[in-house]
Design a protein around this motif. Sequence first.
Motif, PDB file in Angstrom:
ATOM      1  N   PRO A   1     -20.584 -24.857 -48.840  1.00 23.65           N
ATOM      2  CA  PRO A   1     -19.794 -25.995 -48.412  1.00 23.65           C
ATOM      3  C   PRO A   1     -19.870 -26.239 -46.903  1.00 23.65           C
ATOM      4  N   ALA A   2     -19.831 -25.179 -46.114  1.00 24.83           N
ATOM      5  CA  ALA A   2     -19.898 -25.357 -44.661  1.00 24.83           C
ATOM      6  C   ALA A   2     -21.261 -25.891 -44.240  1.00 24.83           C
ATOM      7  N   ARG A   3     -22.307 -25.424 -44.908  1.00 28.17           N
ATOM      8  CA  ARG A   3     -23.654 -25.917 -44.585  1.00 28.17           C
ATOM      9  C   ARG A   3     -23.806 -27.383 -44.950  1.00 28.17           C
ATOM     10  N   ILE A   4     -23.230 -27.775 -46.061  1.00 28.01           N
ATOM     11  CA  ILE A   4     -23.293 -29.181 -46.481  1.00 28.01           C
ATOM     12  C   ILE A   4     -22.611 -30.060 -45.450  1.00 28.01           C
ATOM     13  N   GLU A   5     -21.448 -29.646 -44.976  1.00 28.90           N
ATOM     14  CA  GLU A   5     -20.727 -30.420 -43.955  1.00 28.90           C
ATOM     15  C   GLU A   5     -21.528 -30.488 -42.655  1.00 28.90           C
ATOM     16  N   ALA A   6     -22.203 -29.405 -42.303  1.00 31.15           N
ATOM     17  CA  ALA A   6     -23.017 -29.394 -41.088  1.00 31.15           C
ATOM     18  C   ALA A   6     -24.185 -30.369 -41.215  1.00 31.15           C
ATOM     19  N   VAL A   7     -24.792 -30.399 -42.388  1.00 36.13           N
ATOM     20  CA  VAL A   7     -25.899 -31.333 -42.617  1.00 36.13           C
ATOM     21  C   VAL A   7     -25.391 -32.763 -42.556  1.00 36.13           C
ATOM     22  N   ARG A   8     -24.261 -33.026 -43.194  1.00 37.38           N
ATOM     23  CA  ARG A   8     -23.677 -34.381 -43.166  1.00 37.38           C
ATOM     24  C   ARG A   8     -23.374 -34.814 -41.737  1.00 37.38           C
ATOM     25  N   ALA A   9     -22.835 -33.908 -40.941  1.00 40.01           N
ATOM     26  CA  ALA A   9     -22.492 -34.224 -39.555  1.00 40.01           C
ATOM     27  C   ALA A   9     -23.731 -34.547 -38.732  1.00 40.01           C
ATOM     28  N   ALA A  10     -24.847 -33.951 -39.088  1.00 40.05           N
ATOM     29  CA  ALA A  10     -26.083 -34.170 -38.343  1.00 40.05           C
ATOM     30  C   ALA A  10     -26.779 -35.477 -38.723  1.00 40.05           C
ATOM     31  N   LEU A  11     -26.453 -36.029 -39.863  1.00 37.27           N
ATOM     32  CA  LEU A  11     -27.087 -37.271 -40.314  1.00 37.27           C
ATOM     33  C   LEU A  11     -26.534 -38.467 -39.549  1.00 37.27           C
ATOM     34  N   PRO A  12     -27.370 -39.484 -39.313  1.00 37.83           N
ATOM     35  CA  PRO A  12     -26.851 -40.697 -38.665  1.00 37.83           C
ATOM     36  C   PRO A  12     -25.907 -41.439 -39.611  1.00 37.83           C
ATOM     37  N   GLU A  13     -25.055 -42.226 -39.014  1.00 35.47           N
ATOM     38  CA  GLU A  13     -24.109 -43.026 -39.798  1.00 35.47           C
ATOM     39  C   GLU A  13     -24.882 -44.049 -40.625  1.00 35.47           C
ATOM     40  N   LEU A  14     -24.575 -44.127 -41.894  1.00 33.01           N
ATOM     41  CA  LEU A  14     -25.236 -45.075 -42.786  1.00 33.01           C
ATOM     42  C   LEU A  14     -24.709 -46.489 -42.536  1.00 33.01           C
ATOM     43  N   PRO A  15     -25.525 -47.509 -42.820  1.00 33.80           N
ATOM     44  CA  PRO A  15     -25.103 -48.891 -42.561  1.00 33.80           C
ATOM     45  C   PRO A  15     -23.770 -49.262 -43.217  1.00 33.80           C
ATOM     46  N   ASP A  16     -23.549 -48.850 -44.461  1.00 37.07           N
ATOM     47  CA  ASP A  16     -22.277 -49.180 -45.115  1.00 37.07           C
ATOM     48  C   ASP A  16     -21.100 -48.529 -44.413  1.00 37.07           C
ATOM     49  N   GLU A  17     -21.292 -47.306 -43.941  1.00 33.82           N
ATOM     50  CA  GLU A  17     -20.227 -46.618 -43.205  1.00 33.82           C
ATOM     51  C   GLU A  17     -19.952 -47.314 -41.877  1.00 33.82           C
ATOM     52  N   LYS A  18     -21.024 -47.705 -41.200  1.00 30.34           N
ATOM     53  CA  LYS A  18     -20.876 -48.389 -39.917  1.00 30.34           C
ATOM     54  C   LYS A  18     -20.186 -49.736 -40.109  1.00 30.34           C
ATOM     55  N   ARG A  19     -20.569 -50.457 -41.150  1.00 32.58           N
ATOM     56  CA  ARG A  19     -19.949 -51.748 -41.457  1.00 32.58           C
ATOM     57  C   ARG A  19     -18.445 -51.565 -41.683  1.00 32.58           C
ATOM     58  N   ALA A  20     -18.095 -50.572 -42.468  1.00 33.27           N
ATOM     59  CA  ALA A  20     -16.675 -50.304 -42.747  1.00 33.27           C
ATOM     60  C   ALA A  20     -15.936 -49.921 -41.468  1.00 33.27           C
ATOM     61  N   ARG A  21     -16.563 -49.147 -40.609  1.00 30.20           N
ATOM     62  CA  ARG A  21     -15.930 -48.744 -39.346  1.00 30.20           C
ATOM     63  C   ARG A  21     -15.730 -49.951 -38.436  1.00 30.20           C
ATOM     64  N   PHE A  22     -16.722 -50.826 -38.369  1.00 33.91           N
ATOM     65  CA  PHE A  22     -16.588 -52.025 -37.543  1.00 33.91           C
ATOM     66  C   PHE A  22     -15.411 -52.872 -38.014  1.00 33.91           C
ATOM     67  N   GLU A  23     -15.234 -52.964 -39.315  1.00 36.91           N
ATOM     68  CA  GLU A  23     -14.111 -53.733 -39.856  1.00 36.91           C
ATOM     69  C   GLU A  23     -12.787 -53.045 -39.585  1.00 36.91           C
ATOM     70  N   ALA A  24     -12.700 -51.761 -39.923  1.00 34.94           N
ATOM     71  CA  ALA A  24     -11.432 -51.038 -39.839  1.00 34.94           C
ATOM     72  C   ALA A  24     -11.000 -50.755 -38.398  1.00 34.94           C
TER      73      ALA A  24
END
Length: 116
Positions: A1-24
């Motif tokens: 689980p900790a490794r999965i979170e580390a990998v996720r943290a290293a990935l760039p923000e996906l367009p859908d996530e960025k879109r949601a962040r821009f809105e919110a």
Amino acid sequence: PARIEAVRAALPELPDEKRARFEAKLGLSAYEAGVLTATRTLSEFFEATAAACGQPRAAANWIIRDLLRVLRESEREIEETALRPAMLAALIGLVESGRLTARSAGELLPLLVAEG
């Protein structure tokens, strides 16, 4: 689980996530967020401009309404311009402070895109 979170943290923000962040977080509409996240370069340009001027709404408006029109008219991509986020932020600041009219700034924008 900790490794999965580390990998996720290293990935760039996906367009859908960025879109949601821009809105919110920035209060942009779904349309605005969609336009600004159409390409990674455009979204990075927007974020840098918004950070430099401190006004995400104004940055979004200038990019969507004016910059994209100038780019279409000059048949350029954002990567092919001399314009930098700090330059657009400075232009927005001049308009917001009343030192420059929006019309005058709009007339300057093609020159900034072409020559910086």
